[in-house]
Every structure is written in C-alpha cells, then in structure tokens.
Design a protein around this motif. Structure first.
Motif: not given
Length: 410
Positions: A320-337
């Motif tokens: 779960v601690d890594a999920m922010p990356t997964a949740l952000m990826k569909p919305l923003s590439g730089s945000g997920a990065r």
C-alpha cells in the motif's frame, strides 16, 4: 490541467490537515515541518535533476544511434503482421499504418521524443478516415490503448532515477517492469478487441500473443525455481546483459547504415543534457507539493486508510505504501514520477516499497494525459470506450505489478 488541480490539492489538503492538527491536537510542530519540507525537497529535486544529466545523456545518445541505424524501422516491420489484424478498419497501404508502427516501436525503445510526434502524426492520418470528426474511431482507440498500456522494452527513465537515488543494482527492476507492462498491454488488447469485436482467434494473433505468453510464463516459472537471493542476482545479470546487448546492437546498426555513431551519440547526448535541465522546475514543483503533503500528515492518513481497508480482507498491506505512484500514474506522468522518487527517498531505493513504486511507474503510461493530447490535437470530443479500456489496462498493470513485486522482492 490535471496536474494543476493535483498540485493545488496537495497544498490545500496539507494546510487543512495541518490546521486541524494545530487546533484539535495542539501540534505546534506541523507547520514548521511543512516549511522545512519545502526547502529540503526543492534542494533534493535540484540535486536529482543535475545527477540525471550523465545517465540521460548516455542513454539518449545510444538511442539516437539506434534511431539513425534503423532500429525503429526494424521494429515497425516486425510488428506489422499483428498490427494489421488489430487495426482491421485501416485500409491496406494507408500511411497511418506506418506512423502507428513507428510510434509503438519508438515507445517500446523508450524514445519518447520520437514517439510523441509520430503519435500525433498517426492521429492526424487516422482522422482522415473518420466520418465523424468529433468522435473517436476504433483504430484511434486501439492505438491510444496500446500507448496508455505503456509497453516498454527499455525503461530508461526508471533505471536512471534508480541509479541517481543510489540503488545498489538499478537494473534489478528491469525484468519485473517488462512482465508488468506485458500484462497491462495484453489486457488492453483483449478488452479493446472485445469492445470492437476484433477476432483474436486468428493464426497471427494467437501465435504472437500465445508465444509471448509462453515466454512470460517460462520466465516466471524459471525464476520461481530460484531462492530470493539467487533470483535477484540472476535477474540483475540478465537485465545488465540485455541492456549491454541493446547498446552494442544499436552501435552495430549504426555502423551497418554507415552512420557516424560518435556524432549521432553526441547529438542525442545533447538532448539528454537539455532534458535534464528542462525537468528541474517540474521536479521541484511536484516534489515540494508531495513533501508538504507528507509533512502535514495527509499522506500518512491516506496510506493508513488504504491499509485499514486492505486489513478488513485479511490481506498483506506491504504494497500500500507504494500505491500513491500507481494512483497518480493515470493522471500525471510527472506526478507519478515525483511519487516514485518520494517513495525511494522515504523508504530507500532498494526497499520493497521503493522497488514496487518503480514497477508501478513502468507498468502503464499516463492514460488521461495521452488521451487529452492525442484526441485534443485532432478535435475529438467523444472518446467512446477509450477511457474505460485505458483504465482497465492500467488496473491490470497495477495488479500484475503487485504480484510481480512480491514474486521478485517480497
């Protein structure tokens, strides 16, 4: 536009959470911690960006040699038989076919600078076949789903960030990323084909997808026979060999085409330097936003909420601690990065969370951004089933990434 709202939300939510802590809990440390975070994360973002220069210059230089050496064209020809089956509505010999092949091939090789112009060109050519100019056609949707599923052979960006963050073996996520992005792409093809009633039970598609599935299954089975330490060693060794073979292969392709490989490398390396400098303000902006969000305690509240939900089902919540990356990826590439970098900074690049966030980053592409740019470029307003198919491919990639993360590093 999406990233604008996300960035604003980081600060507003962080301020509200911090204010609530001050009023109801008497926590006088939260606002100073948030201000300290703005300075420390902006410094970290700058250091990361500068540190990326060398590795980006190296890889974009190598990629430029491969591009001039005809590697992209070779991939396009190799993909031609299956793609003609996936795009039955495109007339044989139409120029859009070539642009699609070139775009997908460039994406697979991590050539983002080449892939985007080719993708926009492909959409313009597909629009000439569109009887309803404001509505997406089946080929457009299949093309975009293949883009959003993020099929990549060389995840240059992720390897670069892991190297800069001090990972012991930056390439240890290479095989896991390949597997995760394969499942994402496979799911995207199947779901879109069901919507468009494309027959997947023909010899070409069955042989291609079936063969790929056999290779993936064989890879997973082979690694399952190893203990965790040996698996990590073998995976890293294979990844390093593959990357070195790619470098040598690109150089040989340049020699074969009588390309001045040194000049081609310098040309690409210059772009790498420019790219590293160009991303400084973007990385600072997103990391400062995430840093304030985390320092306020809002990130912990989000993660704890997800862990509580997972705990209700009695499942392990380590992912779960890594999920922010997964949740952000569909919305923003730089945000997920930024989320990926934040996870590696917080937990360590060689931690399970740090590695899983990298697999999440490589398993799919930025669905809403790709749809907005590609459809917006030709004035398409009605996307039909594009969003649904893209998000289902993302979901498959996330699920696969979690399973593969546990398999390799859990």
């Amino acid at each position: 536009m999406v990233l604008n709202y996300i960035w604003i939300a980081f600060f507003l939510i962080a301020f509200i959470v911090a204010l609530a802590k001050l009023i109801f809990m008497g926590d006088t440390t939260v606002f100073p911690a948030m201000m300290d975070s703005t300075f420390s994360t902006s410094k970290t973002a700058f250091e990361i960006s500068i540190g990326l220069t060398g590795v980006l210059a190296l890889w974009l230089g190598i990629m430029k040699i491969g591009e001039k050496g005809g590697i992209v064209n070779a991939f396009a020809r190799m993909l031609s038989p299956i793609f003609t089956k996936l795009f039955p509505d495109i007339p044989k010999g139409h120029p859009a076919t070539g642009s699609i092949f070139m775009n997908i091939a460039a994406n697979m090789l991590g050539l983002d600078n080449a892939a985007t112009p080719l993708g926009l060109k492909a959409m313009e050519q597909l629009q000439t076949l569109n009887p309803k100019k404001d509505t997406a056609t089946n080929p457009m949707i299949m093309f975009l789903v293949l883009n959003t599923s993020g099929l990549t052979i060389v995840p240059v960006g992720i390897l670069t960030y892991r190297a800069q963050m001090g990972a012991a073996q930056p390439t240890d996520i290479f095989i896991p990323v390949l597997l995760a992005t394969f499942f994402s792409t496979l799911a995207g093809i199947i779901v879109t084909s069901l919507y468009q009633r494309i027959n997947l039970l023909n010899r070409t598609i069955l042989l291609t997808l079936g063969g790929a599935c056999v290779v993936v299954a064989g890879t997973i089975w082979g690694f399952s026979q190893l203990d965790s330490a040996t698996m990590n060693t073998v995976s890293t060794t294979i990844a390093s060999m593959m990357l070195l073979l790619i470098i040598v292969g690109f150089i040989l392709s340049g020699i074969r085409k009588r390309v001045n490989v040194y000049d081609a490398f310098i040309e690409g390396a210059k772009v790498g330097f420019e790219t590293a400098v160009r991303i400084i303000p973007y990385l600072i902006a997103i990391l400062v936003g995430i840093g304030v969000f985390r320092a306020s305690g809002a990130m912990d509240m989000l993660i704890d909420g997800l862990k509580w939900i997972v705990g209700l089902f009695g499942a392990d919540a380590g992912w779960v601690d890594a999920m922010p990356t997964a949740l952000m990826k569909p919305l923003s590439g730089s945000g997920a990065r930024g989320m990926m970098v934040d996870a590696m900074t917080t937990y360590g690049p060689d931690s399970f969370v740090g590695r899983l966030s990298c697999i999440f980053q490589g398993s799919t592409d930025t669905t809403f951004y790709v749809l907005a740019v590609y459809f917006g470029s030709i004035g398409v307003r009605y996307t039909r089933h594009a969003v649904v198919c893209g998000l289902l491919a993302d979901l498959a990639g996330i699920i696969a990434a979690i399973g593969i993360g546990y398999f390799f590093f859990g």
